[in-house]
Design a protein around this motif. Structure first.
Motif, PDB file in Angstrom:
ATOM      1  N   CYS A  92      53.279  33.718  52.428  1.00 31.12           N
ATOM      2  CA  CYS A  92      53.922  33.377  52.180  1.00 31.12           C
ATOM      3  C   CYS A  92      54.631  32.434  51.808  1.00 31.12           C
ATOM      4  O   CYS A  92      55.212  32.066  50.717  1.00 31.12           O
ATOM      5  CB  CYS A  92      52.913  34.006  51.150  1.00 31.12           C
ATOM      6  N   SER A  93      55.725  33.076  53.313  1.00 26.63           N
ATOM      7  CA  SER A  93      57.225  32.510  53.002  1.00 26.63           C
ATOM      8  C   SER A  93      56.497  30.778  53.266  1.00 26.63           C
ATOM      9  O   SER A  93      57.941  30.233  53.331  1.00 26.63           O
ATOM     10  CB  SER A  93      58.049  33.647  54.377  1.00 26.63           C
TER      11      SER A  93
ATOM     12  N   ILE B  76      48.958  33.037  40.889  1.00 27.72           N
ATOM     13  CA  ILE B  76      49.204  32.828  42.556  1.00 27.72           C
ATOM     14  C   ILE B  76      49.211  34.657  43.204  1.00 27.72           C
ATOM     15  O   ILE B  76      48.762  34.648  44.214  1.00 27.72           O
ATOM     16  CB  ILE B  76      50.345  32.517  43.055  1.00 27.72           C
ATOM     17  N   SER B  77      50.890  34.796  43.232  1.00 31.27           N
ATOM     18  CA  SER B  77      51.287  36.201  43.190  1.00 31.27           C
ATOM     19  C   SER B  77      49.939  37.016  43.204  1.00 31.27           C
ATOM     20  O   SER B  77      50.273  38.151  44.203  1.00 31.27           O
ATOM     21  CB  SER B  77      52.627  36.018  42.823  1.00 31.27           C
ATOM     22  N   SER B  78      49.794  37.600  41.550  1.00 31.34           N
ATOM     23  CA  SER B  78      49.684  39.367  41.060  1.00 31.34           C
ATOM     24  C   SER B  78      47.813  38.507  41.480  1.00 31.34           C
ATOM     25  O   SER B  78      47.486  40.016  42.076  1.00 31.34           O
ATOM     26  CB  SER B  78      49.818  39.227  39.400  1.00 31.34           C
ATOM     27  N   SER B  79      47.341  37.740  41.433  1.00 38.50           N
ATOM     28  CA  SER B  79      45.864  37.395  41.244  1.00 38.50           C
ATOM     29  C   SER B  79      45.142  36.755  42.786  1.00 38.50           C
ATOM     30  O   SER B  79      44.269  37.458  43.659  1.00 38.50           O
ATOM     31  CB  SER B  79      45.007  36.790  40.255  1.00 38.50           C
ATOM     32  N   LEU B  80      46.162  35.240  42.972  1.00 38.59           N
ATOM     33  CA  LEU B  80      45.258  35.066  44.358  1.00 38.59           C
ATOM     34  C   LEU B  80      45.932  35.630  45.222  1.00 38.59           C
ATOM     35  O   LEU B  80      44.651  35.734  46.347  1.00 38.59           O
ATOM     36  CB  LEU B  80      46.045  33.655  44.463  1.00 38.59           C
ATOM     37  N   HIS B  81      47.297  35.962  45.776  1.00 39.48           N
ATOM     38  CA  HIS B  81      47.451  36.749  46.949  1.00 39.48           C
ATOM     39  C   HIS B  81      47.054  38.208  46.655  1.00 39.48           C
ATOM     40  O   HIS B  81      46.325  37.973  48.255  1.00 39.48           O
ATOM     41  CB  HIS B  81      49.068  37.212  46.834  1.00 39.48           C
TER      42      HIS B  81
ATOM     43  N   LEU C 237      45.217  27.052  52.652  1.00 36.73           N
ATOM     44  CA  LEU C 237      45.231  27.463  54.180  1.00 36.73           C
ATOM     45  C   LEU C 237      44.178  28.747  54.663  1.00 36.73           C
ATOM     46  O   LEU C 237      44.019  28.908  55.588  1.00 36.73           O
ATOM     47  CB  LEU C 237      46.667  27.382  54.315  1.00 36.73           C
ATOM     48  N   TRP C 238      44.774  29.767  53.872  1.00 35.96           N
ATOM     49  CA  TRP C 238      44.394  31.027  54.308  1.00 35.96           C
ATOM     50  C   TRP C 238      43.090  31.073  53.769  1.00 35.96           C
ATOM     51  O   TRP C 238      42.395  31.414  53.697  1.00 35.96           O
ATOM     52  CB  TRP C 238      45.127  32.508  53.396  1.00 35.96           C
ATOM     53  N   SER C 239      42.388  30.325  52.842  1.00 37.83           N
ATOM     54  CA  SER C 239      40.474  29.864  52.349  1.00 37.83           C
ATOM     55  C   SER C 239      39.685  29.622  53.861  1.00 37.83           C
ATOM     56  O   SER C 239      38.509  29.280  53.198  1.00 37.83           O
ATOM     57  CB  SER C 239      40.533  29.131  51.283  1.00 37.83           C
TER      58      SER C 239
END
Length: 238
Positions: free
Chosen positions: A19-20, A108-113, A178-180
């Motif tokens: 995520c950086s 993004i941080s609390s749900s997707l990540h 990208l992660w997907s």
């Protein structure tokens, strides 16, 4: 009292494709001078004593600001955007548009990540019981599908997450696009044409390609097939 020097000395500690990547992109977009130092979490470098002395949480990203450490992606994105308001990387503080940006970044941080984490690292939730770990992973796939559908719906018909212009939110979303494509994901992913179109727009930015090329020089991670030219020399991406 004298004002602190501007710009501050900035050192980003990042891990390739983590995520950086989002603050790495925003730093490159900012035009500010900075140093980027790789901390490869897949090799366990974030647990080495020298890094833990710098950042006791052992996480990335971490941003050294005149020697002081700031962590958490959203904090970094907000801080960096506010250093260069003329770049328009986030809306002005105190506006509804800025609140919308934080609404996006919180999701993004609390749900997707978190959904990705349930799939990639289910042991962090399920401990050492195999049946629990597999249940967490299965639920993670379901949560991820719902989160991606939410992204797709929220993007709407504008070119970027906040409207007509690129912002730090788009850099953050780009990471998880990208992660997907990660090989650890199983089953069919939900259709995401708007998300794909957003990622392709972000990919056309020279700053994004320079950062991805730098990170892939540390660890050569795979990119989606549609992102052609990923190996172009940095000089060609100015």
């Amino acid at each position: 009292m004298n004002a602190p020097p501007f710009p501050p000395e900035l050192i980003l500690y990042y891990s390739p494709k983590a995520c950086s990547l989002a603050p790495h992109i925003v730093l490159e977009e900012s035009g500010l001078p900075y140093a980027a130092r790789a901390v490869n979490i897949r090799a366990g470098e974030h647990l080495r004593p020298e890094y833990l002395q710098l950042n006791p949480s052992g996480t990335v990203p971490a941003l050294a600001i005149d020697g002081q450490i700031l962590t958490e992606s959203q904090a970094l994105l907000s801080y960096l955007a506010d250093l260069v308001p003329e770049r328009g990387l986030l809306p002005r503080p105190g506006t509804l548009a800025r609140a919308r940006a934080h609404e996006w970044m919180n999701f993004i941080s609390s749900s997707l990540h978190a959904a990705y984490r349930s799939v990639f690292r289910p042991q962090s939730y399920g401990g050492d019981r195999p049946e629990v770990v597999e249940a967490v992973r299965a639920q993670g796939h379901e949560r991820l599908a719902r989160a991606l559908q939410t992204v797709e719906r929220r993007l709407g018909d504008t070119p970027y997450a906040l409207g007509e212009a690129f912002s730090a939110v788009d850099a953050y979303l780009f990471v998880f696009y990208l992660w997907s494509f990660d090989e650890r994901l199983s089953g069919e992913m939900p259709p995401r044409p708007r998300y794909r179109a957003l990622a392709q727009r972000v990919w056309q930015r020279g700053a994004v390609r320079r950062v991805v090329a730098r990170e892939r020089g540390v660890r050569a991670y795979e990119l989606p097939a549609e992102m052609a030219g990923a190996d172009a020399p940095l000089a060609d991406l100015a």
